[in-house]
Motif scaffolding. Structure first.
Motif, PDB file in Angstrom:
ATOM      1  N   ALA A  27       0.837  -1.202   0.000  1.00  0.00           N
ATOM      2  CA  ALA A  27       0.000   0.000   0.000  1.00  0.00           C
ATOM      3  C   ALA A  27       0.871   1.251   0.000  1.00  0.00           C
ATOM      4  O   ALA A  27       0.572   2.236  -0.684  1.00  0.00           O
ATOM      5  N   LEU A  28       1.980   1.201   0.753  1.00  0.00           N
ATOM      6  CA  LEU A  28       2.911   2.325   0.762  1.00  0.00           C
ATOM      7  C   LEU A  28       3.528   2.530  -0.613  1.00  0.00           C
ATOM      8  O   LEU A  28       3.664   3.665  -1.092  1.00  0.00           O
ATOM      9  N   ARG A  29       3.878   1.436  -1.280  1.00  0.00           N
ATOM     10  CA  ARG A  29       4.482   1.526  -2.611  1.00  0.00           C
ATOM     11  C   ARG A  29       3.515   2.185  -3.600  1.00  0.00           C
ATOM     12  O   ARG A  29       3.905   3.021  -4.417  1.00  0.00           O
ATOM     13  N   GLN A  30       2.229   1.834  -3.504  1.00  0.00           N
ATOM     14  CA  GLN A  30       1.234   2.410  -4.405  1.00  0.00           C
ATOM     15  C   GLN A  30       1.020   3.898  -4.126  1.00  0.00           C
ATOM     16  O   GLN A  30       0.859   4.700  -5.050  1.00  0.00           O
ATOM     17  N   ILE A  31       1.031   4.261  -2.842  1.00  0.00           N
ATOM     18  CA  ILE A  31       0.862   5.674  -2.484  1.00  0.00           C
ATOM     19  C   ILE A  31       2.005   6.509  -3.049  1.00  0.00           C
ATOM     20  O   ILE A  31       1.798   7.571  -3.650  1.00  0.00           O
ATOM     21  N   LEU A  32       3.227   6.018  -2.873  1.00  0.00           N
ATOM     22  CA  LEU A  32       4.392   6.759  -3.365  1.00  0.00           C
ATOM     23  C   LEU A  32       4.431   6.777  -4.891  1.00  0.00           C
ATOM     24  O   LEU A  32       4.890   7.751  -5.493  1.00  0.00           O
ATOM     25  N   ARG A  33       3.948   5.712  -5.518  1.00  0.00           N
ATOM     26  CA  ARG A  33       3.927   5.667  -6.984  1.00  0.00           C
ATOM     27  C   ARG A  33       3.024   6.764  -7.536  1.00  0.00           C
ATOM     28  O   ARG A  33       3.337   7.390  -8.544  1.00  0.00           O
ATOM     29  N   GLU A  35       2.597   9.542  -6.220  1.00  0.00           N
ATOM     30  CA  GLU A  35       3.328  10.796  -6.033  1.00  0.00           C
ATOM     31  C   GLU A  35       4.599  10.838  -6.874  1.00  0.00           C
ATOM     32  O   GLU A  35       5.447  11.710  -6.674  1.00  0.00           O
ATOM     33  N   GLN A  36       4.737   9.857  -7.773  1.00  0.00           N
ATOM     34  CA  GLN A  36       5.876   9.770  -8.691  1.00  0.00           C
ATOM     35  C   GLN A  36       7.192   9.604  -7.929  1.00  0.00           C
ATOM     36  O   GLN A  36       8.212  10.204  -8.255  1.00  0.00           O
ATOM     37  N   VAL A  37       7.132   8.777  -6.885  1.00  0.00           N
ATOM     38  CA  VAL A  37       8.324   8.441  -6.111  1.00  0.00           C
ATOM     39  C   VAL A  37       8.549   6.936  -6.218  1.00  0.00           C
ATOM     40  O   VAL A  37       7.645   6.143  -5.947  1.00  0.00           O
ATOM     41  N   THR A  38       9.757   6.550  -6.642  1.00  0.00           N
ATOM     42  CA  THR A  38      10.104   5.133  -6.762  1.00  0.00           C
ATOM     43  C   THR A  38      10.736   4.669  -5.460  1.00  0.00           C
ATOM     44  O   THR A  38      11.763   5.202  -5.019  1.00  0.00           O
ATOM     45  N   LEU A  39      10.129   3.687  -4.836  1.00  0.00           N
ATOM     46  CA  LEU A  39      10.591   3.199  -3.537  1.00  0.00           C
ATOM     47  C   LEU A  39      11.849   2.351  -3.711  1.00  0.00           C
ATOM     48  O   LEU A  39      11.898   1.443  -4.538  1.00  0.00           O
ATOM     49  N   THR A  40      12.883   2.659  -2.922  1.00  0.00           N
ATOM     50  CA  THR A  40      14.127   1.885  -2.979  1.00  0.00           C
ATOM     51  C   THR A  40      14.355   1.065  -1.710  1.00  0.00           C
ATOM     52  O   THR A  40      14.945  -0.008  -1.763  1.00  0.00           O
ATOM     53  N   SER A  41      13.903   1.565  -0.575  1.00  0.00           N
ATOM     54  CA  SER A  41      14.027   0.803   0.671  1.00  0.00           C
ATOM     55  C   SER A  41      12.931   1.236   1.628  1.00  0.00           C
ATOM     56  O   SER A  41      12.490   2.387   1.611  1.00  0.00           O
ATOM     57  N   VAL A  42      12.505   0.292   2.467  1.00  0.00           N
ATOM     58  CA  VAL A  42      11.439   0.587   3.421  1.00  0.00           C
ATOM     59  C   VAL A  42      11.569  -0.353   4.614  1.00  0.00           C
ATOM     60  O   VAL A  42      11.963  -1.512   4.464  1.00  0.00           O
ATOM     61  N   LYS A  43      11.277   0.163   5.793  1.00  0.00           N
ATOM     62  CA  LYS A  43      11.252  -0.678   6.991  1.00  0.00           C
ATOM     63  C   LYS A  43      10.210  -0.120   7.954  1.00  0.00           C
ATOM     64  O   LYS A  43       9.937   1.087   7.982  1.00  0.00           O
ATOM     65  N   GLU A  44       9.631  -1.021   8.714  1.00  0.00           N
ATOM     66  CA  GLU A  44       8.602  -0.607   9.666  1.00  0.00           C
ATOM     67  C   GLU A  44       9.257   0.044  10.872  1.00  0.00           C
ATOM     68  O   GLU A  44      10.237  -0.469  11.423  1.00  0.00           O
ATOM     69  N   LYS A  45       8.713   1.173  11.260  1.00  0.00           N
ATOM     70  CA  LYS A  45       9.249   1.903  12.403  1.00  0.00           C
ATOM     71  C   LYS A  45       8.884   1.181  13.687  1.00  0.00           C
ATOM     72  O   LYS A  45       7.745   0.770  13.879  1.00  0.00           O
TER      73      LYS A  45
END
Length: 241
Positions: A27-33, A35-45
């Protein structure tokens, strides 16, 4: 919903770092997409473990809401997108509860909800007057003006509350001092006079009724009754806060 710390690149190949609330990583990847942002790394806080305050509760002060509304109106007037405004204002909030509310409002707006409808889902923060005014601003295309007027209105309420509290400080202090003096007389002084009065009475004689009433109140306050009243007053103060 979990909070994710992400890193990505926008369409200008610039590094973008931030935090977002989302149902999951996809869901985070779709939200950023969007906004025209390509996700490179993600971790849960990681979740922070805090010690709850006695009598504490989740609350947003009127002053905080006023500052948020004023900043929101300025950003809308500057032409920033609604979602971006909510994201920026949410990230800079020191009040974690208010931050979560704003992130949820931002997500609801991003999913197609109106701003008024998204705010109406949080009546403890945005009351009916606030959401109705926002709805009128959205409908009429004057959201920035409505938010500015709301901010001015809330600021006046905050000032009025502050003036009322300032005006009540002196009489409240006088009343508390008077209550303290009466309590000392009833608990310390009256029992001493009681022994003197009893020593002056003859066999079978009783103290006058008003004196017996005062002595009875004194005995009640000096015993468990005074402690019960003190505990009740402390509970009332904590409940009001």
């Amino acid at each position: 919903m979990p909070t994710y710390v992400f890193k990505g690149r926008n369409r200008l190949n610039e590094v973008v770092v931030g935090e977002r609330v989302a149902d999951n990583r996809e869901a985070l990847r779709q939200i950023l997409r969007r906004e025209q942002v390509t996700l490179t790394s993600v971790k849960e806080k990681g979740r922070e473990i805090g010690i709850p305050k006695i009598g504490g509760r989740k609350k947003v002060k009127s002053k905080v809401l006023s500052i948020f509304t004023r900043q929101f109106s300025v950003m809308i007037d500057a032409g920033l997108p609604l979602v971006q405004c909510l994201d920026i204002l949410g990230q800079q909030q020191d009040n974690k509860y208010f931050q979560q509310i704003l992130m949820q409002v931002r997500q609801d707006v991003e999913e197609g909800s109106t701003l008024a409808a998204a705010m109406a889902r949080h009546p403890k923060v945005f009351d009916q007057l606030f959401t109705n005014m926002v709805e009128a601003g959205e409908t009429g295309g004057i959201l920035d003006l409505i938010l500015q007027r709301l901010s001015t209105f809330i600021e006046k309420i905050v000032k009025l509350k502050r003036d009322v509290i300032s005006a009540l400080i002196y009489p409240s202090a006088v009343i508390l001092m008077a209550i303290g003096a009466i309590a000392v007389i009833m608990v310390v002084v009256i029992p001493q006079f009681q022994n003197i009065f009893l020593g002056l009475l003859g066999p079978g004689e009783l103290l006058p009724l008003p004196t017996r009433i005062v002595v009875g109140i004194s005995s009640f306050l000096a015993g468990w009754g005074g402690l019960a009243i003190l505990i009740a007053l402390i509970g009332l103060v904590v409940g009001i806060r």
